[in-house]
Design a protein around this motif. Structure first.
Motif, PDB file in Angstrom:
ATOM      1  N   LYS A  24       1.250  -1.050   0.339  1.00 57.80           N
ATOM      2  CA  LYS A  24       0.218   0.515   0.280  1.00 57.80           C
ATOM      3  C   LYS A  24       0.648   0.966  -0.089  1.00 57.80           C
ATOM      4  O   LYS A  24       2.531   1.575   0.911  1.00 57.80           O
ATOM      5  CB  LYS A  24      -0.935  -0.251   1.558  1.00 57.80           C
ATOM      6  N   TRP A  25       0.266   1.770  -0.741  1.00 59.52           N
ATOM      7  CA  TRP A  25       1.995   3.545  -1.082  1.00 59.52           C
ATOM      8  C   TRP A  25       0.382   4.755  -0.427  1.00 59.52           C
ATOM      9  O   TRP A  25      -0.339   3.831  -1.532  1.00 59.52           O
ATOM     10  CB  TRP A  25       2.318   3.153  -2.443  1.00 59.52           C
ATOM     11  N   VAL A  26       0.924   5.064  -0.401  1.00 54.47           N
ATOM     12  CA  VAL A  26       0.531   6.822   0.234  1.00 54.47           C
ATOM     13  C   VAL A  26       0.904   7.640  -0.307  1.00 54.47           C
ATOM     14  O   VAL A  26       2.168   7.519  -0.352  1.00 54.47           O
ATOM     15  CB  VAL A  26       0.500   6.430   1.337  1.00 54.47           C
ATOM     16  N   HIS A  27       0.237   8.819  -0.251  1.00 55.88           N
ATOM     17  CA  HIS A  27       0.622  10.041  -1.501  1.00 55.88           C
ATOM     18  C   HIS A  27       1.347  10.937  -0.740  1.00 55.88           C
ATOM     19  O   HIS A  27       1.072  10.829   0.993  1.00 55.88           O
ATOM     20  CB  HIS A  27      -0.505  10.313  -2.045  1.00 55.88           C
ATOM     21  N   GLY A  28       1.954  11.664  -0.897  1.00 48.14           N
ATOM     22  CA  GLY A  28       3.195  12.614   0.187  1.00 48.14           C
ATOM     23  C   GLY A  28       3.517  13.731  -0.639  1.00 48.14           C
ATOM     24  O   GLY A  28       3.572  13.540  -1.712  1.00 48.14           O
TER      25      GLY A  28
END
Length: 244
Positions: A24-28
């Motif tokens: 799971k990749w999250v935005h930053g």
């Protein structure tokens, strides 16, 4: 390591973040980076701070601009959420940079999919990123590079997207199984419309972090302004009382 991989400037740099090899990749948003100091700061949505990020966690960050992609790994040395700052500080230990030759932006997802490899033979796999040009698929099964396969991506229990792709890259994973880079080579109009709608939806998710960043900065500077005005008012009241 050269600083030319990701030049520093006043504009925030969009990125994707994964913790402890999580798919799971999250935005930053990268707000500061120095390869000389092996340090970076990344603004993240407040909802991830409580449980998702811990000091000492291993981290992977991907940033992409028009000409190059930069990937760096490290660990979370500090996390701060306050009026002044909402970011994690990263101690960088490895940096990779290369020219961006992708035609389409990729988005991190976590969907099950089916690979129809031969007639009447199919395999269950998962897809971790997707674009209008293809995706990255994980499977425990071995497929040949260069092979054309039919793929069904299960977005929800009622929506699936089907297309034909070519396996252009295969990488063996350390924990078993394989990662496959799949290039989309054929899709009908109905499925293309579904894929296009999905990409548009994922694009709006990317914009959410930018909106939160803007709101956070406006709130922060408003509080600074109020604080400064409060100090001036206090000084004025003190001098006025002495004058009386």
């Amino acid at each position: 390591m050269s600083n030319d991989l990701l030049p520093q400037n006043d504009s925030p740099i969009f990125c994707r973040v994964s913790i402890n090899n999580d798919e799971k990749w999250v935005h930053g948003i990268i707000t500061y980076i120095s390869f000389d100091k092996n340090m970076a700061e990344v603004f993240l949505s407040a909802k991830y701070f409580k449980n998702y990020f811990n000091e000492g966690s291993k981290i992977v960050i991907k940033s992409l601009d028009e000409n190059s992609e930069t990937l760096f790994t490290g660990s979370v040395s500090r996390k701060v959420i306050s009026i002044r700052k909402q970011a994690i500080t990263i101690q960088i230990n490895k940096v990779l940079g290369y020219n961006n030759q992708r035609k389409y932006e990729r988005f991190g997802v976590d969907y099950s999919c089916r690979i129809r490899y031969e007639e009447n033979i199919s395999y269950i796999a998962s897809i971790s990123d997707i674009s209008l040009g293809g995706g990255l698929i994980y499977s425990d099964d071995l497929f040949e590079e260069g092979k054309e396969v039919d793929i069904d991506v299960f977005v929800t229990s009622k929506i699936s997207i089907s297309f034909t792709g070519r396996i252009i890259r295969r990488i063996a994973n350390k924990n078993g199984g394989y990662s496959y880079g799949v290039q989309l080579i054929d899709i009908d109009d109905e499925n293309y419309s579904l894929l296009f709608d999905l990409i548009e939806y994922l694009q709006t998710q990317k914009k959410h972090i930018t909106k939160e960043w803007d709101i956070f900065n406006k709130l922060k500077y408003s509080l600074y302004t109020i604080s400064i005005l409060g100090i001036f008012v206090l000084i004025f009241v003190v001098f006025a009382s002495k004058a009386l």
